[in-house]
Design a protein around this motif. Structure first.
Motif, PDB file in Angstrom:
ATOM      1  N   ILE A   1       0.855  -1.194   0.000  1.00  0.00           N
ATOM      2  CA  ILE A   1       0.000   0.000   0.000  1.00  0.00           C
ATOM      3  C   ILE A   1       0.890   1.243   0.000  1.00  0.00           C
ATOM      4  CG2 ILE A   1      -1.966  -1.118   1.160  1.00  0.00           C
ATOM      5  CD1 ILE A   1       0.053   1.376   3.139  1.00  0.00           C
TER       6      ILE A   1
ATOM      7  N   ASP B   1       0.707   5.656   0.801  1.00  0.00           N
ATOM      8  CA  ASP B   1       0.087   6.971   0.945  1.00  0.00           C
ATOM      9  C   ASP B   1       1.032   7.948   0.251  1.00  0.00           C
ATOM     10  OD1 ASP B   1       2.098   7.722   2.826  1.00  0.00           O
ATOM     11  OD2 ASP B   1       0.925   6.916   4.481  1.00  0.00           O
TER      12      ASP B   1
ATOM     13  N   HIS C   1       7.026   1.030   9.987  1.00  0.00           N
ATOM     14  CA  HIS C   1       6.907   0.607   8.592  1.00  0.00           C
ATOM     15  C   HIS C   1       7.805  -0.594   8.299  1.00  0.00           C
ATOM     16  CE1 HIS C   1       5.029   4.743   7.469  1.00  0.00           C
ATOM     17  NE2 HIS C   1       4.295   4.018   8.274  1.00  0.00           N
TER      18      HIS C   1
ATOM     19  N   TRP D   1      -6.189   3.573  -0.524  1.00  0.00           N
ATOM     20  CA  TRP D   1      -4.743   3.817  -0.682  1.00  0.00           C
ATOM     21  C   TRP D   1      -4.437   4.503  -2.009  1.00  0.00           C
ATOM     22  CZ3 TRP D   1      -2.680   3.716   3.801  1.00  0.00           C
ATOM     23  CH2 TRP D   1      -3.176   2.848   4.773  1.00  0.00           C
TER      24      TRP D   1
ATOM     25  N   LYS E   1     -11.776   6.574   4.742  1.00  0.00           N
ATOM     26  CA  LYS E   1     -10.692   7.541   4.528  1.00  0.00           C
ATOM     27  C   LYS E   1     -10.013   7.295   3.193  1.00  0.00           C
ATOM     28  CE  LYS E   1      -7.097   8.165   7.556  1.00  0.00           C
ATOM     29  NZ  LYS E   1      -6.813   8.553   8.942  1.00  0.00           N
TER      30      LYS E   1
ATOM     31  N   ASP F   1      -6.623  12.341   3.664  1.00  0.00           N
ATOM     32  CA  ASP F   1      -5.365  12.354   4.429  1.00  0.00           C
ATOM     33  C   ASP F   1      -4.195  12.546   3.467  1.00  0.00           C
ATOM     34  OD1 ASP F   1      -3.233  11.900   6.109  1.00  0.00           O
ATOM     35  OD2 ASP F   1      -3.882   9.911   6.787  1.00  0.00           O
TER      36      ASP F   1
ATOM     37  N   ASN G   1      -1.005  13.012   4.465  1.00  0.00           N
ATOM     38  CA  ASN G   1       0.239  12.551   5.102  1.00  0.00           C
ATOM     39  C   ASN G   1       1.385  13.569   4.985  1.00  0.00           C
ATOM     40  OD1 ASN G   1      -1.244   9.699   4.480  1.00  0.00           O
ATOM     41  ND2 ASN G   1       0.044   9.577   6.300  1.00  0.00           N
TER      42      ASN G   1
ATOM     43  N   GLU H   1      -6.759  15.728   6.741  1.00  0.00           N
ATOM     44  CA  GLU H   1      -5.752  15.220   7.689  1.00  0.00           C
ATOM     45  C   GLU H   1      -4.335  15.474   7.190  1.00  0.00           C
ATOM     46  OE1 GLU H   1      -6.660  11.307   9.114  1.00  0.00           O
ATOM     47  OE2 GLU H   1      -4.550  10.774   9.455  1.00  0.00           O
TER      48      GLU H   1
HETATM   49  C1  0YR Z   1       0.905   4.020   6.006  1.00  0.00           C
HETATM   50  N1  0YR Z   1      -3.300   6.892   9.014  1.00  0.00           N
HETATM   51  C2  0YR Z   1      -2.139   7.078   8.434  1.00  0.00           C
HETATM   52  C3  0YR Z   1       0.207   4.379   7.243  1.00  0.00           C
HETATM   53  C4  0YR Z   1      -1.261   5.881   8.407  1.00  0.00           C
HETATM   54  C5  0YR Z   1      -0.412   5.756   7.187  1.00  0.00           C
HETATM   55  O1  0YR Z   1       2.011   4.865   5.845  1.00  0.00           O
HETATM   56  O2  0YR Z   1       1.141   4.397   8.267  1.00  0.00           O
HETATM   57  O3  0YR Z   1      -1.108   5.924   6.017  1.00  0.00           O
HETATM   58  O4  0YR Z   1      -0.399   5.935   9.501  1.00  0.00           O
HETATM   59  O5  0YR Z   1      -1.847   8.152   7.999  1.00  0.00           O
HETATM   60  O6  0YR Z   1      -4.124   7.886   9.159  1.00  0.00           O
END
Ligand code: 0YR
Ligand code: MG
Length: 369
Positions: free
Chosen positions: A20, A22, A52, A147, A171, A202, A204, A228
């Motif tokens: 997967i 992000d 990870h 994802w 999400k 999200d 990230n 997010e």
């Molecule tokens: C994958 N959840 C997140 C996972 C997760 C990440 O990198 O760790 O997507 O922690 O943002 O909300």
């Protein structure tokens, strides 16, 4: 009761469909470096953090647990959790190099194992030990269907399945180099899930402030529930500016390591949905303080689940600021009592402890130490 032995482990468990992504991370496995704390009573506490699954880094964490914290724990009374937390957090050589990152993740694993022991010694599931009630309803929202590496068709199929399974929230990962691709996916997902499902996005931490502002201003067209980690995790002023510029509420917390960080973000008006993670900010002890802080500002707490739900389900049941919890099933088969969702609600666990007790088969199969 006295702590007799510290037994570290590192689990690496495969994620959904092999890999997967992000916007920032690509994973094939979820890592759970952690510790079994043995006592002279025969009771054992289990605690771990979430990574990870990069073995050299995971070794740093378990090394901190066994070499730095281990000697401070053996011979101690495990019931004294707060005192032990203070002793470990303020251990001068560790504090000098730590206070966030690896030392906090290591302390998380230890603290959770101690709370697991404490609840087991009382013969109660942790939520009950902390004063929660069995009638509490915790809604699940699913993160494991959105994802960034999946095609639009895979995304739509998985979102449709999740709604059919009863999830009331989903999400979607964003933060692509092309923000328009993300907007098209949001539009398609909103169409698929209909108007009543909570839809979170999200990024990230991937975007810069101008991109986050222009993207963020479009999110209310799709009734997005929260935005997010829009920008770099530590950019307090940037998040505060973004929160003023967009209608959609801001969610963050998975990259913050302590109470001070949360106090600064909350008082700056830079976060609306508070996402502390007990496996990243030094355990149940620090998590509870952050959740109380959010409560004092009347902000909802929706934990990030680096533990893959186990201990957070107990915390969510017990803490009044929590109504909603993330769902990612990667580690489920590892536990004696895995967190389970039925009709979109989490089932209330019954086994004494923090939900972290590992099946011995999982330790045999996934331990890479
Ligand atoms: C994958 N959840 C997140 C996972 C997760 C990440 O990198 O760790 O997507 O922690 O943002 O909300
Ligand atoms: Mg996140």
């Amino acid at each position: 009761m006295k702590i007799s032995k510290i037994e570290p482990f590192i689990l690496h468990v495969p994620v959904t469909r092999g890999a997967i992504s992000d916007s920032t991370h690509d994973l094939t496995h979820w890592g759970a470096p952690g510790v079994v704390i043995h006592t002279d009573s025969g009771l054992c506490g289990y605690g771990y953090t979430g990574t990870h699954a990069h073995l050299p880094t995971d070794r740093l964490i378990v090394n901190c647990i066994s070499e730095t914290y281990g000697p401070l724990l053996v011979g101690e009374e495990p019931h004294n959790v707060i005192e032990l937390w203070e002793k470990l957090f303020h251990f001068p050589p560790a504090q000098w190099v730590g206070r966030s990152g690896i030392t906090q993740l290591a302390l998380s694993a230890v603290d959770i194992a101690l709370w697991d022991l404490k609840a087991k010694a009382a013969g109660l599931p942790l939520w009950k030990f902390l004063g929660g009630s069995a009638g509490t309803k915790i809604t699940a929202y699913n993160t494991d269907g959105g994802w960034l590496n999946w095609s639009s068709q895979e995304l739509i199929d998985s979102m449709r399945r999740q709604v059919e399974e009863g999830y009331r929230g989903v999400k979607l990962k964003v933060g692509s180099p092309d923000a328009y691709r993300d907007l098209e996916r949001i539009e398609a997902v909103r169409k698929t899930v209909g108007p009543r499902i909570k839809l979170m996005v999200d990024a990230n931490g991937r975007w810069d402030l101008p991109t986050a502002i222009s993207f963020g201003q479009k999110l209310s067209d799709y009734d997005v529930f929260w935005f997010e980690e829009p920008i770099w995790y530590d950019d307090l002023a940037g998040h505060a500016a973004l929160a003023r510029a967009v209608k959609t509420p801001i969610a963050l917390g998975e990259q913050l390591y302590g109470l001070d960080d949360f106090r600064d973000f909350i008082t700056a008006g830079a976060v609306h949905f508070v996402q502390p993670d007990a496996v990243r900010l030094a355990g149940v002890t620090e998590w509870w303080r952050v959740a109380d802080l959010a409560l004092a500002h009347h902000l909802p707490v929706v934990p990030h689940i680096g533990d893959m739900m186990q201990v957070h389900l107990h915390l969510a049941i017990a803490h009044p600021a929590c109504k909603l919890l993330e769902y990612i099933p990667w580690l489920r088969e590892c536990f004696e009592e895995p967190a389970t969702v039925r009709d979109g609600w989490f089932i209330i666990p019954e086994t004494p402890g923090a939900g972290t007790t590992l099946r011995s088969a999982a330790l045999e199969r996934y331990n890479v130490m």
